[in-house]
Enzyme design. Structure first.
Site, PDB file in Angstrom:
ATOM      1  CB  CYS A   2      53.557  38.031  36.539  1.00  0.00           C
ATOM      2  SG  CYS A   2      53.760  37.234  38.483  1.00  0.00           S
ATOM      3  NE  ARG A  27      51.668  41.473  32.610  1.00  0.00           N
ATOM      4  CZ  ARG A  27      50.508  41.111  32.148  1.00  0.00           C
ATOM      5  NH1 ARG A  27      49.892  42.002  31.337  1.00  0.00           N
ATOM      6  NH2 ARG A  27      49.900  39.948  32.118  1.00  0.00           N
ATOM      7  CD1 TRP A  73      50.414  42.187  42.611  1.00  0.00           C
ATOM      8  CD2 TRP A  73      49.713  40.250  42.571  1.00  0.00           C
ATOM      9  NE1 TRP A  73      49.139  42.175  43.380  1.00  0.00           N
ATOM     10  CE2 TRP A  73      48.802  40.915  43.262  1.00  0.00           C
ATOM     11  CE3 TRP A  73      49.194  38.712  42.251  1.00  0.00           C
ATOM     12  CZ2 TRP A  73      47.721  40.557  43.883  1.00  0.00           C
ATOM     13  CZ3 TRP A  73      48.009  38.377  42.952  1.00  0.00           C
ATOM     14  CH2 TRP A  73      47.365  39.175  43.970  1.00  0.00           C
ATOM     15  CG  ASN A  99      51.703  35.972  34.019  1.00  0.00           C
ATOM     16  OD1 ASN A  99      51.328  36.571  33.133  1.00  0.00           O
ATOM     17  ND2 ASN A  99      51.096  36.141  35.159  1.00  0.00           N
ATOM     18  N   GLY A 100      51.343  33.293  36.349  1.00  0.00           N
ATOM     19  CA  GLY A 100      49.870  32.428  36.588  1.00  0.00           C
ATOM     20  C   GLY A 100      49.965  31.641  37.692  1.00  0.00           C
ATOM     21  CD  GLU A 484      36.170  53.504  39.187  1.00  0.00           C
ATOM     22  OE1 GLU A 484      35.908  52.590  39.679  1.00  0.00           O
ATOM     23  OE2 GLU A 484      37.396  53.909  38.527  1.00  0.00           O
ATOM     24  CE  LYS A 488      40.333  53.899  40.318  1.00  0.00           C
ATOM     25  NZ  LYS A 488      39.745  53.237  39.165  1.00  0.00           N
ATOM     26  CD  GLU A 491      42.497  51.592  42.324  1.00  0.00           C
ATOM     27  OE1 GLU A 491      42.694  50.384  42.133  1.00  0.00           O
ATOM     28  OE2 GLU A 491      41.398  52.164  41.589  1.00  0.00           O
ATOM     29  CG  HIS A 507      17.734  51.961  54.940  1.00  0.00           C
ATOM     30  ND1 HIS A 507      16.506  51.563  55.562  1.00  0.00           N
ATOM     31  CD2 HIS A 507      17.528  52.588  53.769  1.00  0.00           C
ATOM     32  CE1 HIS A 507      15.760  52.355  54.795  1.00  0.00           C
ATOM     33  NE2 HIS A 507      16.275  52.648  53.605  1.00  0.00           N
ATOM     34  CE  LYS A 606      45.662  49.240  33.845  1.00  0.00           C
ATOM     35  NZ  LYS A 606      44.698  50.153  34.571  1.00  0.00           N
TER      36      LYS A 606
HETATM   37  C1  F6R Z   1      40.701  49.570  39.592  1.00  0.00           C
HETATM   38  C2  F6R Z   1      41.161  48.763  38.664  1.00  0.00           C
HETATM   39  C3  F6R Z   1      40.746  47.247  38.666  1.00  0.00           C
HETATM   40  C4  F6R Z   1      40.145  46.671  37.387  1.00  0.00           C
HETATM   41  C5  F6R Z   1      39.754  45.353  37.519  1.00  0.00           C
HETATM   42  C6  F6R Z   1      39.447  44.731  36.374  1.00  0.00           C
HETATM   43  O1  F6R Z   1      41.429  50.951  39.600  1.00  0.00           O
HETATM   44  O2  F6R Z   1      41.972  48.724  37.691  1.00  0.00           O
HETATM   45  O3  F6R Z   1      39.484  47.443  39.594  1.00  0.00           O
HETATM   46  O4  F6R Z   1      39.211  47.484  36.774  1.00  0.00           O
HETATM   47  O5  F6R Z   1      40.821  44.462  38.002  1.00  0.00           O
HETATM   48  O6  F6R Z   1      40.521  44.735  35.083  1.00  0.00           O
HETATM   49  P1  F6R Z   1      39.855  44.673  33.725  1.00  0.00           P
HETATM   50  O7  F6R Z   1      39.199  46.007  33.384  1.00  0.00           O
HETATM   51  O8  F6R Z   1      41.429  44.810  33.062  1.00  0.00           O
HETATM   52  O9  F6R Z   1      39.326  43.470  33.458  1.00  0.00           O
END
Ligand code: F6R
Length: 611
Positions: A2, A27, A73, A99-100, A484, A488, A491, A507, A606
């Protein structure tokens, strides 16, 4: 999670709020809304992205000198117009954005329902707002006092911002556990979840702390604690340029951020690594070096991509420093009653510095006597402030929801810390130390070379974009890169993908392999090379389509793979900084080829400021 923005002063509030919401949309983008206050209080809100709100407001009365906006969000209640913020109180006198999460909202809701309150939305926010209004009525007090009383009853995390129809010259805000920045202008004040909506108006900011209340008027800022004592605002200068938060000619922030990596890694090394003198200067680490050299154990705590950086760092720290390392998902660690000894060091890794799971995990560990080192990107963020010491990654604002440049900056910082500790501890010889310093120093140039592969990777994306599933495999330092890569792809392109250690395939998961399955191998030249060649054979034998990321000149894998991407050779310890870049580009181009909004993938936001 948010985004919130507010303004009070002589200008028109709506354009400032709208622009701010667009900057904060990373956000959350399930719905958005604004409340505008002059002599009346108008609330407009809409399901969907900020652009949809903007379209719906054409022709409406938007004139106001105070107002606030929210981009959501969803947590409590599905994304729709009704659950969008701002919410209005039962009497219509107050409006609030939040927000929260208010954890005890059911209890508060029951209390209010018994008094006859009815609710228009399914949100915890509307409950808190009516709880505040109820206190205001019963105690016959002002809004500020009602907020203070209400917050003493609230369990959870919040930033709240309130407007009161009866006080058009005042905005009230409070924070616990979610970020809040105040911008101080001339006869005006701004308020936002981060500095991006504020930066073009003022560089003077105040970061509000937990359990603080801000009362904003055009020419006055009062900061108080919940005990009604006045606090002196600590005014800081923003070290952020507008260009850093704009797309700068790229189609998406994600692509811009991928291409920024030569610069962000350079910025991360700048002033720290001196390859000629053979030194690494990191004040936060140096001041606490004994904690690290004498650590019985290091625990990396993080989420998502940052957790993957922690996994790479586990290999690096154990190899160079001979300290046992554990890597924990913050969300699991915090609820597990973990065993923490006084000699343990916790390294919290976070791009945003606001991830709720990581915050609570380190707060708990700190209470149990652990020493917390933060590896954080956002300067002044909560994790940076809670940590006992740390090092910033200096990657600049990361706006694309999928993390890219923050990851390579985290790897760079963590490698420097490990090298510094190993040198101090005497667990690395000078030749190897100097070799690794040189490799790190050369990284920005090598990253530039990898980025030149964007076109062929885009062609690969076209070829594989219709896959239903994908596997990502790696060994050793490249195993977390496989994880990773899969994250990527999931998402950004919504293709189901699994990351796995290549040797674990036999396995069980090898049962998935058939002629339709693309299998991405992260197989640069390292001490596992022969072994991963065998793993590639195992996939080929089952007709899987092999896409390999290899070191330049690796003819063995070139001949075996259906497709390959050759990247410059480097030391295996820092190879993930290079090998992850094709993963980022592949996911990006597949997402774009499928027509998705890669900067705002569905269901995501984010910084995840809820648990
Ligand atoms: C994936 C991504 C998330 C963040 C995770 C932690 O692309 O962005 O998996 O890595 O939410 O976020 P931070 O690093 O801000 O604690």
């Amino acid at each position: 999670m948010c985004g919130i923005v507010a303004y009070i002063g002589p200008r028109e509030a709506y354009p400032i709020i709208l622009k701010g919401l667009k900057r904060l949309e990373y956000r959350g983008y399930d719905s958005s809304g604004v409340a505008l206050l002059n002599n009346d209080l108008r609330v407009y809100k809409k399901k969907g992205k900020v652009a949809e709100l903007e379209d719906s407001l054409v022709g409406k009365d938007l004139h106001a000198n105070a107002g606030m906006g929210h981009t959501r969000w969803a947590t409590h209640g599905e994304p729709n117009d009704r659950n969008a913020h701002p919410h209005s109180s039962a009497s219509g006198r107050l409006a609030m954005i939040h927000n929260g999460i208010i954890e005890n909202y059911t209890q508060l809701k029951n209390e209010l329902s018994r008094k006859g309150y009815q609710f228009k939305s399914d949100t915890d926010t509307e409950v808190l707002l009516n709880f505040i209004e109820d206190i205001q009525k019963n105690n016959n007090c002002g809004l500020e006092e009602a907020v203070r009383i209400a917050l003493k009853r609230v369990v959870g995390a919040y930033v709240i911002v309130l407007l009161d129809k009866e006080s058009p010259d005042t905005i009230i805000a409070a924070r616990k556990g979610s970020p809040l920045v105040i911008g101080i202008g001339k006869g005006e004040h701004f308020l936002a979840s981060d500095a991006s909506p504020i930066i073009e108006y003022t560089k003077e900011v105040v970061y509000v702390n937990d359990y603080e209340l801000a009362i904003l008027k055009p020419d006055e800022l009062i900061l108080k604690n919940l005990g009604n004592e006045k606090l002196t605002p600590y005014v800081q200068k923003l070290d952020l340029e507008l260009a850093a938060i704009e797309k700068g000619g790229y189609d998406h922030f994600m692509l811009k951020e991928i291409f920024e990596q030569p610069d962000t890694i350079f910025d991360c090394l700048r002033g720290r690594l001196d390859v000629t003198k053979g030194t690494i200067t990191m004040a936060g680490i140096q001041q606490n070096i004994e904690r690290l050299t004498k650590a019985n154990r290091i625990i990396m705590v993080a989420c998502g991509t940052s957790w993957h950086a922690g996994l790479v760092a586990e290999y690096i720290f154990e190899e160079l420093c001979r300290i046992p390392v554990e890597v924990e998902y913050a969300s699991e660690f915090r609820y597990r009653n973990p065993v923490i000894h006084p000699g343990d060091v916790i390294i919290a890794i976070s791009q945003s510095g606001e991830t709720a799971d990581t915050i609570v995990a380190i707060e708990k560990a700190k209470e149990n006597g652990a020493f917390i080192m933060g590896v954080v990107n956002v300067v002044g963020s909560s994790i940076a402030r809670i940590s006992n010491a740390g090092a910033y990654t200096h990657a600049g604002p990361e706006i694309g929801v999928a993390s890219t440049k923050a990851f390579t900056a985290q790897l760079t910082v963590l490698t420097m810390i490990a090298l510094k500790v190993a040198k101090e501890k005497g667990t690395i010889d000078t030749t190897r130390y100097m070799q690794l310093l040189a490799e790190l120093h050369n990284m920005p140039e090598k990253v530039k070379e990898v980025l030149q592969l964007a076109k062929p990777i885009q062609q690969l994306a076209e070829k594989y974009k219709d896959a239903a599933d994908a596997l990502y495999l790696g060994r050793g330092y490249n195993f977390p890169v496989a994880l990773e890569g899969a994250l990527k792809l999931k998402e950004i392109s919504y293709i189901h993908a699994e990351g796995y250690p290549a040797a674990e395939m036999k396995h069980g998961p090898i049962a998935l392999v058939d002629e339709h399955l693309p299998v991405v191998f992260v197989a640069t030249k390292d001490s596992y090379h022969e072994k991963i060649v065998s793993n590639i054979q195992e996939i080929k034998a089952r007709k899987g389509k092999v896409i390999a990321v290899i070191s330049q000149g690796d003819e063995i894998i070139e001949k075996m793979a259906n497709d390959y991407i050759s990247i410059p050779e480097t030391d295996e310890l820092v190879a993930p900084i290079l090998s992850v870049i094709p993963m980022q580009l592949l996911a990006y181009y597949i997402g774009v080829a499928k027509g998705y909004d890669v900067d705002k993938p569905r269901n995501l936001a984010k910084s995840v400021t809820v648990e």
